[in-house]
Design an enzyme around this catalytic site. Structure first.
Site, PDB file in Angstrom:
ATOM      1  N   HIS A   1     -61.981  16.469  55.592  1.00 39.11           N
ATOM      2  CA  HIS A   1     -62.493  17.720  55.031  1.00 39.11           C
ATOM      3  C   HIS A   1     -63.627  17.464  54.047  1.00 39.11           C
ATOM      4  O   HIS A   1     -64.556  18.276  53.950  1.00 39.11           O
ATOM      5  CB  HIS A   1     -61.361  18.487  54.349  1.00 39.11           C
ATOM      6  CG  HIS A   1     -60.514  19.265  55.312  1.00 39.11           C
ATOM      7  ND1 HIS A   1     -60.414  20.637  55.299  1.00 39.11           N
ATOM      8  CD2 HIS A   1     -59.723  18.847  56.345  1.00 39.11           C
ATOM      9  CE1 HIS A   1     -59.604  21.039  56.262  1.00 39.11           C
ATOM     10  NE2 HIS A   1     -59.171  19.973  56.917  1.00 39.11           N
TER      11      HIS A   1
ATOM     12  N   GLY B   1     -71.034  16.162  53.280  1.00 35.72           N
ATOM     13  CA  GLY B   1     -71.058  14.735  53.531  1.00 35.72           C
ATOM     14  C   GLY B   1     -69.948  14.068  52.745  1.00 35.72           C
ATOM     15  O   GLY B   1     -69.269  14.685  51.918  1.00 35.72           O
TER      16      GLY B   1
ATOM     17  N   HIS C   1     -54.319  13.878  64.394  1.00 36.23           N
ATOM     18  CA  HIS C   1     -53.196  14.796  64.209  1.00 36.23           C
ATOM     19  C   HIS C   1     -51.887  14.183  64.685  1.00 36.23           C
ATOM     20  O   HIS C   1     -50.836  14.826  64.580  1.00 36.23           O
ATOM     21  CB  HIS C   1     -53.444  16.103  64.956  1.00 36.23           C
ATOM     22  CG  HIS C   1     -54.564  16.912  64.385  1.00 36.23           C
ATOM     23  ND1 HIS C   1     -55.329  17.791  65.144  1.00 36.23           N
ATOM     24  CD2 HIS C   1     -55.076  16.982  63.127  1.00 36.23           C
ATOM     25  CE1 HIS C   1     -56.244  18.366  64.380  1.00 36.23           C
ATOM     26  NE2 HIS C   1     -56.116  17.884  63.157  1.00 36.23           N
TER      27      HIS C   1
ATOM     28  N   ASP D   1     -47.630  16.550  66.282  1.00 38.05           N
ATOM     29  CA  ASP D   1     -47.459  15.756  67.503  1.00 38.05           C
ATOM     30  C   ASP D   1     -45.983  15.817  67.906  1.00 38.05           C
ATOM     31  O   ASP D   1     -45.151  15.058  67.399  1.00 38.05           O
ATOM     32  CB  ASP D   1     -47.902  14.311  67.241  1.00 38.05           C
ATOM     33  CG  ASP D   1     -47.878  13.459  68.493  1.00 38.05           C
ATOM     34  OD1 ASP D   1     -47.736  14.027  69.596  1.00 38.05           O
ATOM     35  OD2 ASP D   1     -48.012  12.223  68.363  1.00 38.05           O
TER      36      ASP D   1
END
Length: 570
Positions: A308, A314, A431, A484
């Site tokens: 994030h 950047g 993830h 997951d």
């Protein structure tokens, strides 16, 4: 029988009462005339005053060369510390305007001074009538100024155009080098023709001079950014000495690039703190290890925090600021972020050991690396040398990828950061560790279609009941579930298998199946021949995460090293 002679080939002579007819060979006459014209042209060419031509040649052709070399070198210098195209283009444009004005003023003053000096000398030697004639032969200052400025700006066009449409940083640098080299050769050829000088030497002078200018500008800017003006600390001599070594290497490397078109890394480097703060990486690793040991989900939180941060301004630790009126961390796209205290804990220990040396942006990158390793993911080296940014505002997070984005929007957002569809797949695979809140599942499970009804048809029918059981309609939106399904807490490619089979939890993950290119990337890791001949998921993920960690980085004077990660130094 008398022969017929055309009238234009007959000459009559009435001497001695007779007529003498003389036939003239028309071909011989034309040949002599052509030879005469050729001799006249050669004489005229010998009479050309190349010293007079040199006046506007210098202002024109050499003005274009100055514009090309100056602007290309300026763009290379900015490219040594910034990866984004906008910074390079703005610097090049400003350099072309400022350089054109400077060239015009300098040329006007120089030529006008020369004009006045020569006129003064002529007045002492000739009469007034001759003075006026000689004045007309002298260079015109205004013409020289206009020619110099316009040609300077014209010369600046090739590198600007070359960089304008290239998103990838390394490709953009190489294109600027290639365009500048080709343009230098063309300008050298034009100068040799107009100046009647040897072409090879003319081109060689411009090429060598231009290459040296770009290499020196690139290397010295890199040195300035590398040392970061830290000349007051006790270890500054070591930093400067190490920086000079880097400059020598960068000069040699860039010259190799110019001759062999090789590629390389331009910004960060592994072991940046090796001499100035050798324990930096071990300190960060120790803090992250303790945090993950007490909270198994902290590894995923730190990895998400790094992602994030890099995707807004950047990789500059702008996500950590919380003292401004509207800090970036308050943006809607950053809901649920945590792990801030882990970064601050590592920063406090580093300040005690190496004050004002290790940036918060580097701590984020190192913490993400260690979090992956501590969840049995790949172990890799992180290039460091980032600086912390000066800006943090929640409005800048509008371009963050959202869980509800289509695959086309996701690809466009990644491309805007210099990341490919393959990077999108691999970074989404992160993830594989961590959880999400039911808040992000409501639309997909109950309001997928316009009008607020229906379920995402991409969800496997066998998986849908389980999802709805964990996130019931009008239930607790803060309840959490693993992203997951059945993947455990280890970092692996299991989530890609789930996505391919319709077991994706997040809507944005499921969208990877909607595009032929992203789907082919996922499929490549599960082909029958993958264990032997196929690509390595771990190696490819490392390449993508390192690449993401270099998006929009600030180095040297373009950033700072914060004392406290949650606030700017001033």
């Amino acid at each position: 029988m008398a022969a017929f002679v055309p009238s234009d080939m007959v000459s009559t002579n009435h001497n001695n009462g007779g007529v003498l007819v003389v036939a003239i060979n028309n071909k011989d006459e034309k040949g002599q005339q052509m030879m005469s014209e050729e001799k006249e042209e050669e004489e005229e060419e010998k009479k050309i005053d190349y010293s007079q031509r040199a006046q506007w040649l210098r202002a024109g052709v050499m003005g274009a060369t100055d514009g090309l070399v100056s602007v290309a070198s300026l763009m290379m210098g900015v490219g040594a510390v910034r990866t984004d195209a906008k910074a390079m283009l703005l610097a090049g444009f400003a350099g072309s305007v400022a350089g054109g004005c400077s060239m015009a003023i300098g040329e006007f003053v120089s030529v006008y001074t020369q004009y006045e000096v020569e006129v003064a000398q002529i007045k002492n030697k000739t009469i007034s009538q001759d003075v006026q004639m000689v004045k007309k032969a002298l260079p015109n200052p205004l013409q020289a100024a206009l020619a110099s400025a316009s040609c300077y700006c014209l010369g600046a066009v090739p590198p600007l155009v070359g960089a304008a449409f290239i998103r990838d940083y390394r490709t953009r640098i190489m294109v600027v080098l290639a365009v500048a080299t080709l343009s230098l050769f063309v300008f050298g050829w034009i100068g040799s023709v107009l100046g009647n000088t040897p072409m090879l030497r003319s081109c060689a002078r411009l090429l060598l001079g231009g290459w040296m200018a770009m290499a020196i500008t690139f290397a010295l800017t890199k040195l300035f950014a590398f040392t970061g003006l830290q000349f007051v600390s006790a270890g500054s001599c070591k930093v400067i000495g190490r920086g000079m070594g880097v400059v020598v290497w960068e000069l040699l490397w860039l010259l190799m690039v110019l001759t062999s078109c090789c590629e390389g890394q331009f910004i960060l480097q592994v072991g940046f703190y090796r001499n100035t703060c050798p324990e930096a990486e071990s300190i960060v690793h120790g803090v992250v290890r303790d945090a993950v040991a007490s909270d198994p989900n902290m590894g995923a939180a730190l990895l998400r925090l790094h992602f994030h941060d890099c995707f807004v301004e950047g990789c500059d630790a702008s996500i950590l600021i919380d003292v401004s009126s509207q800090p970036e961390k308050l943006a809607f796209a950053h809901q649920g972020l945590r792990g801030f205290e882990v970064i601050q804990r590592a920063k406090a220990q580093l300040e005690a050991s190496c004050p004002a040396l290790v940036s918060c942006a580097d701590i984020l990158a190192l913490a993400a690396r260690d979090a992956i390793a501590l969840t049995n993911g790949p172990i890799y080296q992180v290039p460091t040398g980032r600086r912390d940014g000066f800006v943090s505002n929640f409005s800048l997070a509008d371009e963050m990828p959202q869980v509800t984005d289509s695959i086309q929007i996701l690809k466009a957002k990644f491309l805007n950061k210099g990341l490919t569809h393959k990077d999108l797949v691999l970074l989404s695979a992160a993830h594989t560790i961590g959880t999400t809140a039911c808040f992000f599942m409501t639309k997909r499970l109950y309001n997928f279609f316009p009008g607020g009804v229906g379920t995402d048809p991409a969800i496997n029918p066998n998986f849908l009941p389980r999802l709805k059981a964990r996130c019931p309609q009008n239930g607790d939106v803060n309840a959490r579930l693993a992203i997951d399904e059945g993947g455990g807490t280890e970092f692996d490619k299991h989530i890609l298998k789930n996505i391919r089979e319709g077991f994706a939890v997040l809507e944005s993950d499921a969208r990877l199946n909607d595009d032929i290119f992203t789907k082919s990337v996922m499929d490549s890791y599960f082909s029958p021949l993958n264990p032997i001949f196929g690509p390595s998921f771990e190696a490819d993920f490392v390449e993508s995460i390192v690449k993401m960690g270099q998006v929009g980085v600030k180095t040297g004077f373009l950033g700072e090293v914060r004392r406290v990660c949650s606030r700017f130094n001033s």
